[in-house]
Structures are given as C-alpha cells and as structure tokens.
Design an enzyme around this catalytic site. Structure first.
Site, mmCIF file in Angstrom:
data_model
loop_
_atom_site.group_PDB
_atom_site.id
_atom_site.type_symbol
_atom_site.label_atom_id
_atom_site.label_comp_id
_atom_site.label_asym_id
_atom_site.label_seq_id
_atom_site.Cartn_x
_atom_site.Cartn_y
_atom_site.Cartn_z
ATOM 1 N N GLU A 113 -1.221 11.268 -2.085
ATOM 2 C CA GLU A 113 -0.802 9.861 -2.026
ATOM 3 C C GLU A 113 0.369 9.589 -2.970
ATOM 4 O O GLU A 113 1.248 8.771 -2.659
ATOM 5 C CB GLU A 113 -1.987 8.961 -2.350
ATOM 6 C CG GLU A 113 -3.046 9.000 -1.241
ATOM 7 C CD GLU A 113 -4.240 8.119 -1.528
ATOM 8 O OE1 GLU A 113 -4.468 7.174 -0.769
ATOM 9 O OE2 GLU A 113 -4.951 8.390 -2.524
ATOM 10 N N GLU A 133 -10.809 12.780 1.083
ATOM 11 C CA GLU A 133 -11.646 11.731 0.498
ATOM 12 C C GLU A 133 -12.921 11.431 1.290
ATOM 13 O O GLU A 133 -13.985 11.207 0.695
ATOM 14 C CB GLU A 133 -10.829 10.433 0.331
ATOM 15 C CG GLU A 133 -9.888 10.434 -0.863
ATOM 16 C CD GLU A 133 -8.520 11.024 -0.557
ATOM 17 O OE1 GLU A 133 -7.603 10.860 -1.374
ATOM 18 O OE2 GLU A 133 -8.373 11.661 0.518
#
Length: 252
Positions: A113, A133
């Site tokens: 990210e 995730e």
C-alpha cells in the site's frame, strides 16, 4: 532534519535531485510500525516545506513485509478509526513533488500500500507484490481497496485483494504496476536517473501537473485553466520558452 540521528527506523540521504529514504527494520522484514509511520510523517513535513523528489526503498533484500503484525493484533476499533497508515499514505501521495518506490523483494500488505501511494514504482526480478490481509482476518485498509483498482483494473485487483494472489515482477510490469524492471544492482541507478529527469522539469509545473492528475474528474477543466494561468505568469516559463526558441533559431 538531515541528521540521521533523528531516525531509528529510516536511513535518509539527501542529494541535489531529492531525498532518498531507506526503510531500516530488517529484523522484522521492514514491517511498518507506529515509530516508522511517525518518522515518515516527519519526512513529509520536510518535503511539504521544501518540495523535492522522494524515493523510498527497502533494505536487506526486501521492500516492506507490511504492517507490524504484533502491533496489528493488539489494535482495536479506535485504532482502525485513527487510520494510522491510511492517513500517512494519503499524505505521501499528496506530497508536492513526485515520489518513487524502489522495490527489491517483497512488498506485502502495508508495504504494498505504501508503494501504491507513490507516483512511480521501480522493481527488480525479485519483486513480489500482494495484499494478504484477508488471510489475517482484516482488509487492506490503507488504500489498496481503491488505489489498486485504479492502478491495474478491478479484475486483477480482486485477485490480489480477495484471493490473496501475489504478483511476481514480470506480472507487475505487464500490468504497469511497475514503471521499470531492472536488475537489483541497478535499482538505485534507475531511481536516480528518474529523479534527474524529473528535476530537469520546471518544479512548479511538475507540482501543478501532479495536483491536476490527482484532482477529481469534475475539477477539470477548471484546475487545468487555473494552473496554466499561474504558470503563464512565471519567470521560469519565460526563461524556458526563450531558451527553446533560441535553440530552434540556432538550428536554422
């Protein structure tokens, strides 16, 4: 701020072309913890007051293996609502001058990210990019859920975010997630070359172009017109255009 003693989790180097940051927590695969996030905020303060190109690299053959799972496990609802990494990555994306992620090895979770928030990404054959995730019972909540689809399209983004797919270097380059793919020992040179190319442009024109690129669709054409109006009045525009016309005249 240029004193390295100011940082525990980063190594900072300044050159004529920009500021170069190296994530430096190799013992935990450069996982992004709260201290590293705070130190990256301090780098942003510097670049907001003195705009320059920023490069972010990893260390020990890895970019960043994500957020620190030990810290994540202990976080609760209030921590999520603070958006610790999400707000940091928005700030990095909004820095005045371009940012470059230099990715050798894995960029996973929060590390991916962070890379998505940069304007450019340069990788090596060892690059691996993914967001695991959901396998940990959470979402990629620091920008991947919207940035990744913008970068590579919704179908591929869903493979990564929903099915845990990890892209290798060639796939990342083919999807244009990586701007360049070079051998690991050429990564720093490639990043420096890109810094030099950006630094040769008119700084204010680069900054306003970046703002226009990131502006919502309905902000155009107004933002373009206002940006151009500002640039039309600068001495830099006059100097550069005069030099261009003089060179053209010399070639006749």
């Amino acid at each position: 701020m240029s004193n390295q003693a100011a940082f525990n989790t980063l190594i900072m180097r300044e050159t004529d072309n920009g500021i170069h940051i190296r994530l430096n927590r190799p013992e935990v695969r450069n996982a992004i913890d709260s201290e590293m996030a705070e130190e990256l905020h301090r780098v942003c303060v510097l670049l907001e007051s003195d705009p320059r190109v920023l490069t972010i690299a990893g260390s020990a053959g890895i970019f960043a293996a994500g957020a620190d799972i030990g810290q994540l496990r202990e976080r609760r609802r209030a921590d999520a609502l603070r958006g610790i990494n999400a707000r940091l990555f928005v700030r990095i994306q909004q820095l005045p001058m371009p940012t470059i992620a230099v990715i050798d090895g894995h960029a996973l979770g929060g590390g991916a990210e962070l890379a998505y928030a940069c304007d450019f990404r340069i990788g090596s054959p060892r690059t691996r990019i993914g967001n695991p995730e959901t396998g940990l019972g959470i979402i990629a909540g620091a920008g991947a859920s919207w940035r990744l689809a913008e970068l590579i399209g919704e179908p591929k983004a869903k493979e990564i975010l929903l099915a845990g797919r990890v892209l290798n270097a060639e796939e990342s380059f083919e999807l244009h997630l990586l701007n360049e793919l070079v051998p690991s020992d050429e990564l720093d040179a490639a990043a420096e070359s890109l810094c030099e190319k950006i630094s040769r442009q008119a700084p204010l024109a680069v900054q306003l172009t970046k703002r226009a690129l990131h502006a919502p669709r309905d902000a155009h054409p107004l933002i373009d017109e206002i940006s151009q109006a500002v640039l039309f009045e600068t001495e830099e525009k006059e100097r550069r255009m005069t030099a261009f016309l003089n060179r053209k005249k010399d070639l006749r």
